[in-house]
Design a protein around this motif. Structure first.
Motif, mmCIF file in Angstrom:
data_model
loop_
_atom_site.group_PDB
_atom_site.id
_atom_site.type_symbol
_atom_site.label_atom_id
_atom_site.label_comp_id
_atom_site.label_asym_id
_atom_site.label_seq_id
_atom_site.Cartn_x
_atom_site.Cartn_y
_atom_site.Cartn_z
ATOM 1 N N TYR A 399 0.842 -1.192 0.000
ATOM 2 C CA TYR A 399 0.000 0.000 0.000
ATOM 3 C C TYR A 399 0.879 1.244 0.000
ATOM 4 N N ALA A 400 0.226 2.400 -0.242
ATOM 5 C CA ALA A 400 0.912 3.689 -0.199
ATOM 6 C C ALA A 400 0.510 4.415 1.075
ATOM 7 N N VAL A 445 4.862 0.688 0.965
ATOM 8 C CA VAL A 445 5.106 -0.294 2.021
ATOM 9 C C VAL A 445 4.771 -1.684 1.483
ATOM 10 N N ALA A 446 5.556 -2.674 1.845
ATOM 11 C CA ALA A 446 5.284 -4.066 1.472
ATOM 12 C C ALA A 446 5.499 -4.950 2.692
ATOM 13 N N VAL A 447 4.501 -5.777 3.014
ATOM 14 C CA VAL A 447 4.576 -6.672 4.169
ATOM 15 C C VAL A 447 4.288 -8.095 3.696
ATOM 16 N N ASN A 491 -4.295 2.602 -2.266
ATOM 17 C CA ASN A 491 -3.850 1.502 -3.137
ATOM 18 C C ASN A 491 -3.455 0.244 -2.358
ATOM 19 N N PHE A 492 -4.353 -0.240 -1.519
ATOM 20 C CA PHE A 492 -4.122 -1.514 -0.827
ATOM 21 C C PHE A 492 -4.308 -2.644 -1.838
ATOM 22 N N ARG A 493 -3.289 -3.515 -1.950
ATOM 23 C CA ARG A 493 -3.389 -4.606 -2.928
ATOM 24 C C ARG A 493 -2.484 -5.754 -2.518
ATOM 25 N N PHE A 494 -2.676 -6.880 -3.175
ATOM 26 C CA PHE A 494 -1.850 -8.060 -2.971
ATOM 27 C C PHE A 494 -0.900 -8.186 -4.161
#
Length: 499
Positions: A399-400, A445-447, A491-494
């Motif tokens: 997400y941003a 960000v990437a988790v 922009n929440f995404r997989f």
């Protein structure tokens, strides 16, 4: 009587001399020190000795008359040892990780030297910095009469890798690593991360392998006479905000002929940054939003071929606040402004400082007071664009995030998310590419999804375990109240990582 005194005095003198000699023998350890072998400290492997080791390795020096050691030298460099573990037969030493070895300095002696109070012992021993590896090669190709770029006999090539020490031979080999030609003209650089070589004057195979034989082992790197196909491994953000810096990572990223966004826009390749290692491309996201009908890919084309990565793939979008997210029941929160009339939320306030966006976003504006800056969404469904059998270890949640001001009342500030019913807190507000908090700018960000759902094997398993309810939440975490925080999320995404 005088004769008796004389004899007694002589006897006492002899006894004193013997005592002094005995003390001297004790002080000197009883004889010349000798190193017999070197082994590990594991007593079960006492019979396994060796004459080579790697920096950072713990070793046991075994011999005789080794007590009272004053110094231990490896490659003529004084190394630390604990004298409490120094016995007549043993000295335990950890080879320093920064020890200078052959390859860094060709003059260092390949030996261990122990200096004691009663003598010096030496032992031939070879320390290596590590095992050699090759990652890629670089070559300036020539366009032939047919318009094809190719490598020419006798030209310069640079091999890129690490720990390229004590090179013994370099070969051009076939695909089965059978040497075809030996390369005799080569020069490693100072830190042994590159080798400049001159290709043989013979014909060059269409495909082959560079084989570098070093003292510590062999390293290999495939090559082709014409350009290598580009390899794309990751992207700093696959849903960038207009004006945001985007970094693409991989190999053989040179001679760029096209950079295509979702099959709908081409970036001017003259404005794409490259580097000497050919492992990164950088461009700035233009004022362009791919459509829902795009191919969901960013494509890099070079003289060697084309390769793609996920980019604005709406089939994997969880929520972008622009109508591309998945279904939900309803949502609520505190101090937020959605900017999306379809959700019935308030429009953005005039005080919102964000001038660049990818459309609508979730925005929080207010003072922290233990219950604020949060959003809860009920019964959010999962995107359909991921194969259920995909291992969860290959999926990241991305997400941003935008933070306007530096917090001062709190000493820490992080994000807590619940995704498909799985919660994770303590997520840093920092850009994944730089690792830094970039105030008044969009960060990516990437988790790993395995951090949300440890023990869950696949995407299908994760979706099946979602009980619904309030299964998507955003909470701002902090350790003290009183900051005015203006923060946004979008922009929440997989994201599915490449193999």
């Amino acid at each position: 009587m005088n004769r008796l005194y004389i004899l007694l005095a002589a006897l006492l003198a002899n006894i004193a001399m013997l005592s002094l000699a005995s003390c001297s023998d004790d002080d000197n350890g009883g004889g010349q020190p000798v190193i017999e072998c070197v082994r590990t400290t594991d007593p079960e492997k006492a019979d396994s000795t060796f004459t080579d080791a790697t920096v950072g390795q713990m070793i046991l020096i075994q011999g005789t008359n080794l007590e009272n050691a004053k110094h231990v030298y490896i490659n003529d460099q004084d190394v630390y040892f604990n004298s409490n573990y120094n016995t007549d037969s043993h000295i335990i030493v950890t080879i320093p990780s920064d020890l200078v070895v052959r390859g860094m300095d060709e003059s260092v002696p390949l030996e261990i030297r122990v200096e004691t109070s009663h003598g010096i012992a030496t032992y031939a021993f070879h320390v290596i910095a590590g095992y050699p590896s090759l990652e890629m090669y670089k070559a300036q190709l020539t366009i032939n009469s047919e318009g094809v770029a190719e490598m020419l006999p006798g030209q310069e090539v640079t091999l890129v890798g690490s720990t390229l020490h004590e090179i013994e031979h370099i070969y051009v080999a076939d695909m089965d690593t059978v040497p075809l030609y030996e390369i005799t003209e080569f020069q490693p650089n100072a830190d042994r991360s590159e080798i400049k070589l001159k290709m043989p004057a013979n014909a060059i195979p269409d495909k082959g392998i560079y084989m570098v034989e070093c003292y510590a082992g062999n390293a290999y790197c495939g090559f082709s006479r014409s350009p290598q196909r580009p390899v794309l491994t990751d992207i700093s953000t696959d849903m960038p905000i207009p004006g945001q810096r985007v970094e693409i990572y991989g190999k053989y990223l040179s001679d760029i002929t096209e950079l295509n966004l979702c099959g709908e826009l081409k970036i001017d390749v003259n404005k794409v940054e490259t580097n000497e290692n050919m492992d990164k491309l950088v461009f700035t996201m233009p004022d362009f939003m791919p459509s829902a009908n795009s191919n969901g890919l960013i494509t890099v084309a070079t003289l060697g071929g084309r390769e793609s990565l996920q980019f604005y793939d709406y089939t994997r979008t969880y929520e972008d606040f622009d109508g591309n997210g998945t279904q939900m029941a309803y949502g609520w929160g505190t101090g937020h402004h959605g900017g999306n009339p379809a959700w019935g939320w308030d429009p953005l306030p005039a005080t919102c400082p964000i001038t660049k966006s990818a459309g609508s976003f979730i925005y929080f504006d207010g003072f922290t007071s233990w219950w604020d800056h949060n959003l809860t969404i009920n019964s959010k469904t999962a995107p359909q664009g991921i194969d259920p059998s995909t291992p969860l270890s290959k999926i990241e949640f991305r997400y941003a995030v935008y933070l306007q001001d530096q917090y001062t009342a709190a000493s820490t500030m992080t994000t807590k998310l619940k995704i498909l019913g799985k919660e994770k807190g303590g997520i840093a507000i920092a850009d994944r590419a730089t690792g830094e908090l970039m105030l008044a700018d969009w960060m990516s960000v990437a988790v790993p999804m395995t951090e949300f759902a440890p023990g869950v094997a696949t995407w299908g398993d994760l979706c099946a375990a979602d009980a619904g309810g309030d299964n998507f939440t955003i909470f701002l975490e902090y350790d003290n109240v009183g900051d005015e925080v203006r923060i946004a999320y979008d922009n929440f995404r997989f994201y599915v990582k490449k193999d």
